[in-house]
Write a protein that holds these residues in place. Structure first.
Motif, PDB file in Angstrom:
ATOM      1  N   CYS A 122       4.366 -29.358  -9.895  1.00 31.24           N
ATOM      2  CA  CYS A 122       3.400 -30.139  -9.111  1.00 31.24           C
ATOM      3  C   CYS A 122       2.045 -30.174  -9.806  1.00 31.24           C
ATOM      4  O   CYS A 122       1.446 -29.126 -10.045  1.00 31.24           O
ATOM      5  CB  CYS A 122       3.243 -29.560  -7.712  1.00 31.24           C
ATOM      6  SG  CYS A 122       2.025 -30.476  -6.734  1.00 31.24           S
ATOM      7  N   PRO A 123       1.547 -31.381 -10.120  1.00 30.25           N
ATOM      8  CA  PRO A 123       0.247 -31.473 -10.786  1.00 30.25           C
ATOM      9  C   PRO A 123      -0.942 -31.279  -9.844  1.00 30.25           C
ATOM     10  O   PRO A 123      -2.088 -31.201 -10.302  1.00 30.25           O
ATOM     11  CB  PRO A 123       0.236 -32.896 -11.363  1.00 30.25           C
ATOM     12  CG  PRO A 123       1.250 -33.661 -10.602  1.00 30.25           C
ATOM     13  CD  PRO A 123       2.204 -32.684  -9.977  1.00 30.25           C
ATOM     14  N   GLU A 124      -0.673 -31.205  -8.541  1.00 29.59           N
ATOM     15  CA  GLU A 124      -1.768 -31.179  -7.561  1.00 29.59           C
ATOM     16  C   GLU A 124      -1.887 -29.847  -6.820  1.00 29.59           C
ATOM     17  O   GLU A 124      -2.625 -29.748  -5.847  1.00 29.59           O
ATOM     18  CB  GLU A 124      -1.568 -32.310  -6.535  1.00 29.59           C
ATOM     19  CG  GLU A 124      -1.409 -33.688  -7.144  1.00 29.59           C
ATOM     20  CD  GLU A 124      -2.638 -34.155  -7.914  1.00 29.59           C
ATOM     21  OE1 GLU A 124      -3.732 -33.647  -7.625  1.00 29.59           O
ATOM     22  OE2 GLU A 124      -2.496 -35.021  -8.793  1.00 29.59           O
ATOM     23  N   CYS A 150      -1.081 -34.104  -2.000  1.00 28.67           N
ATOM     24  CA  CYS A 150       0.082 -34.728  -2.641  1.00 28.67           C
ATOM     25  C   CYS A 150      -0.205 -36.183  -2.977  1.00 28.67           C
ATOM     26  O   CYS A 150      -0.737 -36.934  -2.159  1.00 28.67           O
ATOM     27  CB  CYS A 150       1.282 -34.637  -1.700  1.00 28.67           C
ATOM     28  SG  CYS A 150       2.737 -35.505  -2.298  1.00 28.67           S
ATOM     29  N   LEU A 185       9.754 -35.002   1.570  1.00 28.10           N
ATOM     30  CA  LEU A 185       8.476 -35.699   1.444  1.00 28.10           C
ATOM     31  C   LEU A 185       8.434 -36.839   2.450  1.00 28.10           C
ATOM     32  O   LEU A 185       9.345 -37.654   2.474  1.00 28.10           O
ATOM     33  CB  LEU A 185       8.371 -36.316   0.047  1.00 28.10           C
ATOM     34  CG  LEU A 185       7.652 -35.595  -1.060  1.00 28.10           C
ATOM     35  CD1 LEU A 185       7.575 -36.503  -2.266  1.00 28.10           C
ATOM     36  CD2 LEU A 185       6.270 -35.189  -0.626  1.00 28.10           C
ATOM     37  N   CYS A 225       8.440 -32.894  -7.634  1.00 32.67           N
ATOM     38  CA  CYS A 225       9.040 -31.731  -6.971  1.00 32.67           C
ATOM     39  C   CYS A 225      10.438 -32.063  -6.474  1.00 32.67           C
ATOM     40  O   CYS A 225      11.372 -31.278  -6.657  1.00 32.67           O
ATOM     41  CB  CYS A 225       8.153 -31.242  -5.830  1.00 32.67           C
ATOM     42  SG  CYS A 225       7.726 -32.520  -4.625  1.00 32.67           S
ATOM     43  N   LEU A 281       2.345 -38.124  -4.136  1.00 34.50           N
ATOM     44  CA  LEU A 281       3.666 -38.763  -4.062  1.00 34.50           C
ATOM     45  C   LEU A 281       4.236 -39.111  -5.430  1.00 34.50           C
ATOM     46  O   LEU A 281       4.816 -40.169  -5.628  1.00 34.50           O
ATOM     47  CB  LEU A 281       3.600 -40.012  -3.165  1.00 34.50           C
ATOM     48  CG  LEU A 281       3.223 -39.733  -1.712  1.00 34.50           C
ATOM     49  CD1 LEU A 281       2.944 -41.026  -0.968  1.00 34.50           C
ATOM     50  CD2 LEU A 281       4.312 -38.953  -1.007  1.00 34.50           C
ATOM     51  N   CYS A 282       4.082 -38.201  -6.372  1.00 33.76           N
ATOM     52  CA  CYS A 282       4.657 -38.419  -7.703  1.00 33.76           C
ATOM     53  C   CYS A 282       6.152 -38.128  -7.730  1.00 33.76           C
ATOM     54  O   CYS A 282       6.852 -38.498  -8.667  1.00 33.76           O
ATOM     55  CB  CYS A 282       3.943 -37.572  -8.744  1.00 33.76           C
ATOM     56  SG  CYS A 282       4.365 -35.810  -8.675  1.00 33.76           S
ATOM     57  N   TRP A 283       6.649 -37.409  -6.743  1.00 28.26           N
ATOM     58  CA  TRP A 283       8.076 -37.094  -6.562  1.00 28.26           C
ATOM     59  C   TRP A 283       8.628 -36.100  -7.584  1.00 28.26           C
ATOM     60  O   TRP A 283       9.832 -35.874  -7.658  1.00 28.26           O
ATOM     61  CB  TRP A 283       8.944 -38.373  -6.531  1.00 28.26           C
ATOM     62  CG  TRP A 283       8.691 -39.180  -5.282  1.00 28.26           C
ATOM     63  CD1 TRP A 283       7.721 -40.130  -5.113  1.00 28.26           C
ATOM     64  CD2 TRP A 283       9.368 -39.075  -4.009  1.00 28.26           C
ATOM     65  NE1 TRP A 283       7.753 -40.623  -3.814  1.00 28.26           N
ATOM     66  CE2 TRP A 283       8.754 -40.009  -3.133  1.00 28.26           C
ATOM     67  CE3 TRP A 283      10.419 -38.285  -3.549  1.00 28.26           C
ATOM     68  CZ2 TRP A 283       9.164 -40.155  -1.812  1.00 28.26           C
ATOM     69  CZ3 TRP A 283      10.830 -38.458  -2.220  1.00 28.26           C
ATOM     70  CH2 TRP A 283      10.209 -39.387  -1.378  1.00 28.26           C
ATOM     71  N   VAL A 312       4.575 -32.649   3.017  1.00 24.15           N
ATOM     72  CA  VAL A 312       5.507 -31.995   2.094  1.00 24.15           C
ATOM     73  C   VAL A 312       6.064 -30.768   2.799  1.00 24.15           C
ATOM     74  O   VAL A 312       5.305 -29.965   3.353  1.00 24.15           O
ATOM     75  CB  VAL A 312       4.788 -31.564   0.794  1.00 24.15           C
ATOM     76  CG1 VAL A 312       5.793 -30.992  -0.199  1.00 24.15           C
ATOM     77  CG2 VAL A 312       4.015 -32.722   0.179  1.00 24.15           C
ATOM     78  N   VAL A 358       0.032 -28.399  -4.740  1.00 26.22           N
ATOM     79  CA  VAL A 358       0.447 -28.469  -3.339  1.00 26.22           C
ATOM     80  C   VAL A 358       1.179 -27.184  -2.927  1.00 26.22           C
ATOM     81  O   VAL A 358       1.142 -26.784  -1.765  1.00 26.22           O
ATOM     82  CB  VAL A 358       1.336 -29.714  -3.122  1.00 26.22           C
ATOM     83  CG1 VAL A 358       2.045 -29.689  -1.785  1.00 26.22           C
ATOM     84  CG2 VAL A 358       0.491 -30.984  -3.273  1.00 26.22           C
ATOM     85  N   PHE A 359       1.800 -26.534  -3.907  1.00 23.57           N
ATOM     86  CA  PHE A 359       2.580 -25.318  -3.652  1.00 23.57           C
ATOM     87  C   PHE A 359       1.848 -24.096  -4.203  1.00 23.57           C
ATOM     88  O   PHE A 359       1.041 -24.205  -5.138  1.00 23.57           O
ATOM     89  CB  PHE A 359       3.949 -25.415  -4.329  1.00 23.57           C
ATOM     90  CG  PHE A 359       4.727 -26.645  -3.958  1.00 23.57           C
ATOM     91  CD1 PHE A 359       5.542 -26.662  -2.834  1.00 23.57           C
ATOM     92  CD2 PHE A 359       4.637 -27.801  -4.736  1.00 23.57           C
ATOM     93  CE1 PHE A 359       6.255 -27.814  -2.492  1.00 23.57           C
ATOM     94  CE2 PHE A 359       5.347 -28.948  -4.398  1.00 23.57           C
ATOM     95  CZ  PHE A 359       6.155 -28.948  -3.282  1.00 23.57           C
TER      96      PHE A 359
END
Ligand code: SF4
Length: 60
Positions: free
Chosen positions: A21-23, A41, A58, A47, A43-45, A4, A25-26
C-alpha cells in the motif's frame, strides 16, 4: 470515501497489504496487520491484487 476492510476469517497475516500500500492504510500492531486509515485509500487496488488470501474488501 473508500472503506477498506480485512476479512479476519480469510486473513493469514502475510502483511502483504501493508507492504504494497503506497498510502499507509495498513499498519502492523502487536504483530497483526490492521486497517488504520481507510480515508487515505486512493483505490489503486494493489492490496486486493496482491493478497493471496483474498482477504481485502474495498468499497468505494
Ligand atoms: S487500494 Fe491501494 S491505496 Fe487503497 S488500501 Fe489498497 S493498496 Fe492502499
Amino acid at each position: 470515501m473508500p472503506v477498506v476492510e480485512i476479512d479476519s476469517d480469510l486473513c493469514e497475516n502475510s502483511q502483504t497489504c501493508e507492504a504494497v500500500c503506497p498510502e499507509d492504510v495498513f499498519a502492523i500492531e502487536n504483530g497483526l496487520v490492521k486497517v488504520v486509515s481507510s480515508a487515505d485509500c486512493t483505490l489503486c487496488w494493489k492490496c486486493v491484487e496482491n493478497c493471496s488470501s483474498g482477504a481485502i474488501r474495498l468499497d468505494d
